[in-house]
Design a protein around this motif. Structure first.
Motif, PDB file in Angstrom:
ATOM      1  N   PRO A   5      -3.035   2.641  -8.636  1.00  0.00           N
ATOM      2  CA  PRO A   5      -2.806   2.665  -7.185  1.00  0.00           C
ATOM      3  C   PRO A   5      -3.803   1.802  -6.446  1.00  0.00           C
ATOM      4  O   PRO A   5      -4.985   1.729  -6.799  1.00  0.00           O
ATOM      5  CB  PRO A   5      -2.996   4.151  -6.829  1.00  0.00           C
ATOM      6  CG  PRO A   5      -2.697   4.884  -8.088  1.00  0.00           C
ATOM      7  CD  PRO A   5      -3.164   3.993  -9.206  1.00  0.00           C
ATOM      8  N   ARG A   6      -3.338   1.148  -5.402  1.00  0.00           N
ATOM      9  CA  ARG A   6      -4.184   0.242  -4.632  1.00  0.00           C
ATOM     10  C   ARG A   6      -5.080   1.018  -3.677  1.00  0.00           C
ATOM     11  O   ARG A   6      -4.707   2.083  -3.205  1.00  0.00           O
ATOM     12  CB  ARG A   6      -3.319  -0.747  -3.835  1.00  0.00           C
ATOM     13  CG  ARG A   6      -2.540  -1.682  -4.747  1.00  0.00           C
ATOM     14  CD  ARG A   6      -1.332  -2.251  -4.035  1.00  0.00           C
ATOM     15  NE  ARG A   6      -0.575  -3.134  -4.894  1.00  0.00           N
ATOM     16  CZ  ARG A   6       0.308  -2.714  -5.795  1.00  0.00           C
ATOM     17  NH1 ARG A   6       0.533  -1.423  -5.953  1.00  0.00           N
ATOM     18  NH2 ARG A   6       0.957  -3.574  -6.541  1.00  0.00           N
ATOM     19  N   ASP A  41      -4.160  11.309  -1.019  1.00  0.00           N
ATOM     20  CA  ASP A  41      -4.262   9.931  -1.487  1.00  0.00           C
ATOM     21  C   ASP A  41      -3.625   9.809  -2.870  1.00  0.00           C
ATOM     22  O   ASP A  41      -3.850  10.658  -3.753  1.00  0.00           O
ATOM     23  CB  ASP A  41      -5.724   9.514  -1.547  1.00  0.00           C
ATOM     24  CG  ASP A  41      -5.897   8.097  -2.054  1.00  0.00           C
ATOM     25  OD1 ASP A  41      -5.407   7.172  -1.376  1.00  0.00           O
ATOM     26  OD2 ASP A  41      -6.507   7.928  -3.117  1.00  0.00           O
ATOM     27  N   GLU A  42      -2.844   8.743  -3.084  1.00  0.00           N
ATOM     28  CA  GLU A  42      -2.142   8.580  -4.354  1.00  0.00           C
ATOM     29  C   GLU A  42      -3.106   8.517  -5.529  1.00  0.00           C
ATOM     30  O   GLU A  42      -2.843   9.081  -6.599  1.00  0.00           O
ATOM     31  CB  GLU A  42      -1.272   7.325  -4.327  1.00  0.00           C
ATOM     32  CG  GLU A  42      -0.471   7.136  -5.621  1.00  0.00           C
ATOM     33  CD  GLU A  42       0.277   5.822  -5.683  1.00  0.00           C
ATOM     34  OE1 GLU A  42       0.855   5.521  -6.742  1.00  0.00           O
ATOM     35  OE2 GLU A  42       0.280   5.087  -4.673  1.00  0.00           O
ATOM     36  N   GLN A  43      -4.223   7.817  -5.350  1.00  0.00           N
ATOM     37  CA  GLN A  43      -5.192   7.714  -6.443  1.00  0.00           C
ATOM     38  C   GLN A  43      -5.692   9.091  -6.849  1.00  0.00           C
ATOM     39  O   GLN A  43      -5.809   9.405  -8.042  1.00  0.00           O
ATOM     40  CB  GLN A  43      -6.359   6.830  -6.014  1.00  0.00           C
ATOM     41  CG  GLN A  43      -7.394   6.587  -7.111  1.00  0.00           C
ATOM     42  CD  GLN A  43      -6.913   5.630  -8.167  1.00  0.00           C
ATOM     43  OE1 GLN A  43      -6.759   4.451  -7.925  1.00  0.00           O
ATOM     44  NE2 GLN A  43      -6.659   6.146  -9.360  1.00  0.00           N
ATOM     45  N   GLN A  44      -5.968   9.955  -5.868  1.00  0.00           N
ATOM     46  CA  GLN A  44      -6.444  11.299  -6.175  1.00  0.00           C
ATOM     47  C   GLN A  44      -5.377  12.115  -6.895  1.00  0.00           C
ATOM     48  O   GLN A  44      -5.649  12.785  -7.901  1.00  0.00           O
ATOM     49  CB  GLN A  44      -6.841  12.021  -4.876  1.00  0.00           C
ATOM     50  CG  GLN A  44      -8.078  11.471  -4.201  1.00  0.00           C
ATOM     51  CD  GLN A  44      -8.362  12.214  -2.899  1.00  0.00           C
ATOM     52  OE1 GLN A  44      -7.554  12.205  -1.977  1.00  0.00           O
ATOM     53  NE2 GLN A  44      -9.507  12.849  -2.816  1.00  0.00           N
ATOM     54  N   LEU A  45      -4.145  12.065  -6.394  1.00  0.00           N
ATOM     55  CA  LEU A  45      -3.066  12.845  -7.000  1.00  0.00           C
ATOM     56  C   LEU A  45      -2.774  12.365  -8.419  1.00  0.00           C
ATOM     57  O   LEU A  45      -2.578  13.169  -9.334  1.00  0.00           O
ATOM     58  CB  LEU A  45      -1.804  12.747  -6.138  1.00  0.00           C
ATOM     59  CG  LEU A  45      -1.909  13.326  -4.720  1.00  0.00           C
ATOM     60  CD1 LEU A  45      -0.628  13.069  -3.946  1.00  0.00           C
ATOM     61  CD2 LEU A  45      -2.198  14.823  -4.769  1.00  0.00           C
ATOM     62  N   ARG A  51       4.644  12.178   0.084  1.00  0.00           N
ATOM     63  CA  ARG A  51       4.193  11.652  -1.206  1.00  0.00           C
ATOM     64  C   ARG A  51       4.858  12.386  -2.372  1.00  0.00           C
ATOM     65  O   ARG A  51       5.361  11.767  -3.311  1.00  0.00           O
ATOM     66  CB  ARG A  51       2.677  11.795  -1.305  1.00  0.00           C
ATOM     67  CG  ARG A  51       2.065  11.285  -2.597  1.00  0.00           C
ATOM     68  CD  ARG A  51       2.076   9.776  -2.687  1.00  0.00           C
ATOM     69  NE  ARG A  51       1.177   9.188  -1.701  1.00  0.00           N
ATOM     70  CZ  ARG A  51       1.108   7.893  -1.466  1.00  0.00           C
ATOM     71  NH1 ARG A  51       1.910   7.066  -2.104  1.00  0.00           N
ATOM     72  NH2 ARG A  51       0.273   7.408  -0.560  1.00  0.00           N
ATOM     73  N   LEU A  52       4.873  13.712  -2.322  1.00  0.00           N
ATOM     74  CA  LEU A  52       5.347  14.490  -3.466  1.00  0.00           C
ATOM     75  C   LEU A  52       6.859  14.423  -3.643  1.00  0.00           C
ATOM     76  O   LEU A  52       7.353  14.583  -4.766  1.00  0.00           O
ATOM     77  CB  LEU A  52       4.889  15.943  -3.329  1.00  0.00           C
ATOM     78  CG  LEU A  52       3.374  16.149  -3.443  1.00  0.00           C
ATOM     79  CD1 LEU A  52       3.021  17.620  -3.260  1.00  0.00           C
ATOM     80  CD2 LEU A  52       2.862  15.647  -4.788  1.00  0.00           C
ATOM     81  N   ASP A  53       7.607  14.183  -2.570  1.00  0.00           N
ATOM     82  CA  ASP A  53       9.052  14.007  -2.723  1.00  0.00           C
ATOM     83  C   ASP A  53       9.350  12.803  -3.615  1.00  0.00           C
ATOM     84  O   ASP A  53      10.274  12.832  -4.436  1.00  0.00           O
ATOM     85  CB  ASP A  53       9.724  13.823  -1.353  1.00  0.00           C
ATOM     86  CG  ASP A  53       9.916  15.142  -0.624  1.00  0.00           C
ATOM     87  OD1 ASP A  53       9.611  16.195  -1.226  1.00  0.00           O
ATOM     88  OD2 ASP A  53      10.345  15.130   0.548  1.00  0.00           O
ATOM     89  N   GLU A  54       8.561  11.741  -3.452  1.00  0.00           N
ATOM     90  CA  GLU A  54       8.763  10.559  -4.297  1.00  0.00           C
ATOM     91  C   GLU A  54       8.310  10.845  -5.728  1.00  0.00           C
ATOM     92  O   GLU A  54       8.930  10.374  -6.679  1.00  0.00           O
ATOM     93  CB  GLU A  54       7.990   9.376  -3.724  1.00  0.00           C
ATOM     94  CG  GLU A  54       8.395   8.051  -4.324  1.00  0.00           C
ATOM     95  CD  GLU A  54       8.060   6.874  -3.425  1.00  0.00           C
ATOM     96  OE1 GLU A  54       8.492   5.759  -3.748  1.00  0.00           O
ATOM     97  OE2 GLU A  54       7.376   7.079  -2.405  1.00  0.00           O
ATOM     98  N   GLN A  75       0.803  -1.209   0.000  1.00  0.00           N
ATOM     99  CA  GLN A  75       0.000   0.000   0.000  1.00  0.00           C
ATOM    100  C   GLN A  75       0.841   1.266   0.000  1.00  0.00           C
ATOM    101  O   GLN A  75       0.343   2.341  -0.339  1.00  0.00           O
ATOM    102  CB  GLN A  75      -0.926  -0.001   1.225  1.00  0.00           C
ATOM    103  CG  GLN A  75      -1.955  -1.111   1.191  1.00  0.00           C
ATOM    104  CD  GLN A  75      -2.628  -1.319   2.524  1.00  0.00           C
ATOM    105  OE1 GLN A  75      -2.473  -0.491   3.412  1.00  0.00           O
ATOM    106  NE2 GLN A  75      -3.345  -2.402   2.679  1.00  0.00           N
ATOM    107  N   PHE A  76       2.116   1.166   0.361  1.00  0.00           N
ATOM    108  CA  PHE A  76       2.957   2.363   0.419  1.00  0.00           C
ATOM    109  C   PHE A  76       3.950   2.412  -0.737  1.00  0.00           C
ATOM    110  O   PHE A  76       4.878   3.206  -0.723  1.00  0.00           O
ATOM    111  CB  PHE A  76       3.682   2.416   1.770  1.00  0.00           C
ATOM    112  CG  PHE A  76       2.744   2.437   2.946  1.00  0.00           C
ATOM    113  CD1 PHE A  76       1.975   3.548   3.216  1.00  0.00           C
ATOM    114  CD2 PHE A  76       2.592   1.323   3.754  1.00  0.00           C
ATOM    115  CE1 PHE A  76       1.094   3.569   4.284  1.00  0.00           C
ATOM    116  CE2 PHE A  76       1.714   1.329   4.828  1.00  0.00           C
ATOM    117  CZ  PHE A  76       0.954   2.457   5.088  1.00  0.00           C
ATOM    118  N   SER A  77       3.754   1.552  -1.739  1.00  0.00           N
ATOM    119  CA  SER A  77       4.564   1.579  -2.943  1.00  0.00           C
ATOM    120  C   SER A  77       3.834   2.372  -4.016  1.00  0.00           C
ATOM    121  O   SER A  77       2.615   2.260  -4.158  1.00  0.00           O
ATOM    122  CB  SER A  77       4.835   0.161  -3.447  1.00  0.00           C
ATOM    123  OG  SER A  77       5.578  -0.572  -2.502  1.00  0.00           O
TER     124      SER A  77
END
Length: 539
Positions: A496-497, A191-195, A139-142, A104-106
């Protein structure tokens, strides 16, 4: 002479200090480039000074205390050098290990794919309280790292800088404003899905329209029950697709703005006028996805018009039901008529696709041998080698024992999905080319690519229904197929999961074992312990 030599040492030391100052100063960034020259000049001068003083240096190192001190100093310098080198490498070669079961954090493949293919800078403005910046920064650094710094983030506290917040019409904390070229999109949340969905909208530009055919018992796009398509219908919206339904029986023409036409599990055949309208749409470069279920009861009329339409494009819909005896379907609590696929022949739809998909009650969908009218389809989903296409549906529906018949049945692995892509047979008339001035004669105008017709067919429609989207790859396979049809190949990947998905999938046998343990095992163990304790007290 000695004064000049001593001056060399002082000037060299000063040059090194100046180099450090230039390297780390921020008020004049353009001066940073001179720090290298100053450092090299200082090093050369210091070395020249030490060379001129070699006698004094050798006498100094002849003392035991000096030698020990030098060794200690050298060790400290080496350790510091190793630490600096490790930190430098870590900053350039960032790697993280995600030990969660669902990863979930990948960062998902889709996010990685989009970030690595950015063709222009993306600026992200984060408006939040200063104490909450780290929530976005993690999140955004990655995202910055994966985009090779083409995506950059700036953090703004709207309380301290209300002018910028008003310029971007920020209404709440936790808002991120994405800017790409002349387009802007806003999202609230981390949330990754939103971004990632925001990035997709930003990069895609104009929305593409996906129509779902209605009027033949197809899945209800608004239905929230297990057979409904509401979840996948909404998922298309998150990828910047506009969705709508289409009744060709009322208006026998596919709209000009249709990017993809989806026929999802029709129960009755299409009318000849509807088929003709779809043919005209395909001839001019249309895109079609057909999800065709096998008959689920004996005597059900075949969908002859739709099957013929697919055959015209090099795709053969088998009159069979795929039976899978590999036992993999039991992991999902299903039986033999739910083939589970882990094999995906090479095709853009399933590029780097390494998750399972399941198809409750599926038929074979195979490329026509030798193609049709120069149209050659490709398989992109296969069942297991322990499966076959059962043609004796009478015994199957009567729940009688069945077995593979090599003379009639289709030997596994069975093709469950196929796709074809060709130049549009009758593309719309192109606009007249603009005349070039004589000065531009040396630069030939590049011809626009011909419109393509793309058709994909899958031998099951229930795999994309609400009740089956919990299977790892079902959602991604449907969305990847639509993306390929829409010629949005950059969206083909694993999405994204869902961080809230905590469902535990048990096989049918495992469910029975859990029931037996609850009904008999635990009460039996307690009863046995009670008997054992009673016997010990009596003895």
């Amino acid at each position: 002479m000695n004064k000049a030599i001593n001056l060399l040492g002082w000037v060299g030391t000063a040059a090194v200090v100046i180099a450090l100052g230039l390297r780390f100063q921020t008020f004049k960034p353009e001066w940073n480039q001179y720090s290298w020259y100053a450092a090299m000049a200082g090093l050369v001068l210091v070395l020249l000074y030490m060379a001129s003083q070699w006698r004094e240096v050798s006498q100094t190192f002849s003392h035991r205390q000096t030698r020990l001190g030098t060794i200690a100093a050298t060790s400290v310098v080496l350790v510091l050098g190793i630490l600096v080198a490790l930190n430098y490498l870590a900053s350039r070669r960032n790697h993280r290990w995600d030990l969660t079961a669902g990863k979930q954090f990948s960062v998902a493949d889709q996010t990685r794919n989009i970030l690595q293919k950015l063709d222009a800078p993306v600026k992200v403005l984060v408006f939040d309280k200063a104490t909450n910046f780290d929530t976005f920064r993690d999140r955004l650094d990655e995202y910055e790292y994966l985009s090779n710094r083409k995506l950059t983030a700036e953090y703004v506290d709207p309380v301290k800088d209300p002018v910028r917040a008003n310029q971007h019409k920020v209404q709440s904390f936790g808002t991120a404003v994405f800017t790409y070229k002349d387009r802007t999109e806003t999202v609230v949340g981390t949330d990754e899905q939103q971004l990632t969905n925001t990035l997709i909208k930003l990069l895609s530009g104009a929305q593409r329209t996906v129509y779902f055919l209605q009027g033949h018992g197809e899945h209800d796009t608004a239905g929230s029950e297990r057979e409904g398509f509401s979840t996948i219908y909404q998922a298309l919206g998150t990828e910047n697709y506009k969705t709508d339904t289409l009744a060709l029986a009322q208006k026998p023409e596919v709209p000009a703005d249709a990017t993809v036409l989806v026929i999802a599990g029709p129960r009755t055949d299409l009318l000849q006028g509807e088929v003709d309208a779809i043919r005209q749409y395909l001839d001019r470069g249309g895109k079609l996805l057909v999800m065709l279920d096998p008959p689920d009861k004996q005597g059900q009329a075949p969908l002859a018009n739709l099957v013929t339409l697919l055959k015209d494009w090099g795709i053969d819909a088998g009159s069979d039901v795929v039976v899978d005896t590999s036992g993999v379907g039991q992991l999902l609590g299903a039986n033999e008529v739910t083939p589970v696929a882990v094999r995906y022949p090479a095709h853009p739809i399933v590029e780097r696709f390494r998750v399972i998909t399941a198809y409750p009650l599926a038929r074979s969908i195979r490329p026509v041998q030798g193609g049709t009218n120069g149209r050659t389809a490709q398989t992109f989903v296969e069942s297991s080698p322990q499966s076959w296409g059962e043609t004796n549906t009478t015994d199957l529906f009567a729940q009688k024992p069945i077995a593979f018949d090599k003379d009639k049945d289709v030997q596994g692995p069975v093709s469950l999905a196929a796709a074809v892509s060709v130049a549009a047979p009758k593309p719309p008339a192109a606009a007249a080319p603009e005349l070039k001035p004589a000065s531009d004669a040396k630069t030939p105008a590049t011809d626009a690519p011909k419109p393509e017709t793309r058709v994909a067919a899958i031998g099951d429609s229930d795999f994309a229904s609400n009740g089956w989207l919990g299977v790892q790859g079902n959602r991604d396979l449907f969305l990847n197929t639509v993306s390929w049809l829409a010629q949005q190949e950059n969206l083909i990947s694993i999405r994204p999961r869902d961080p809230e998905d905590r469902r535990l999938t048990l096989s049918a046998q495992a469910q029975r074992n859990v029931a037996l343990l609850a009904w008999l095992g635990i009460p039996g163990a307690i009863f046995a312990l009670g008997i054992f304790g009673w016997m010990r007290r009596r003895g």
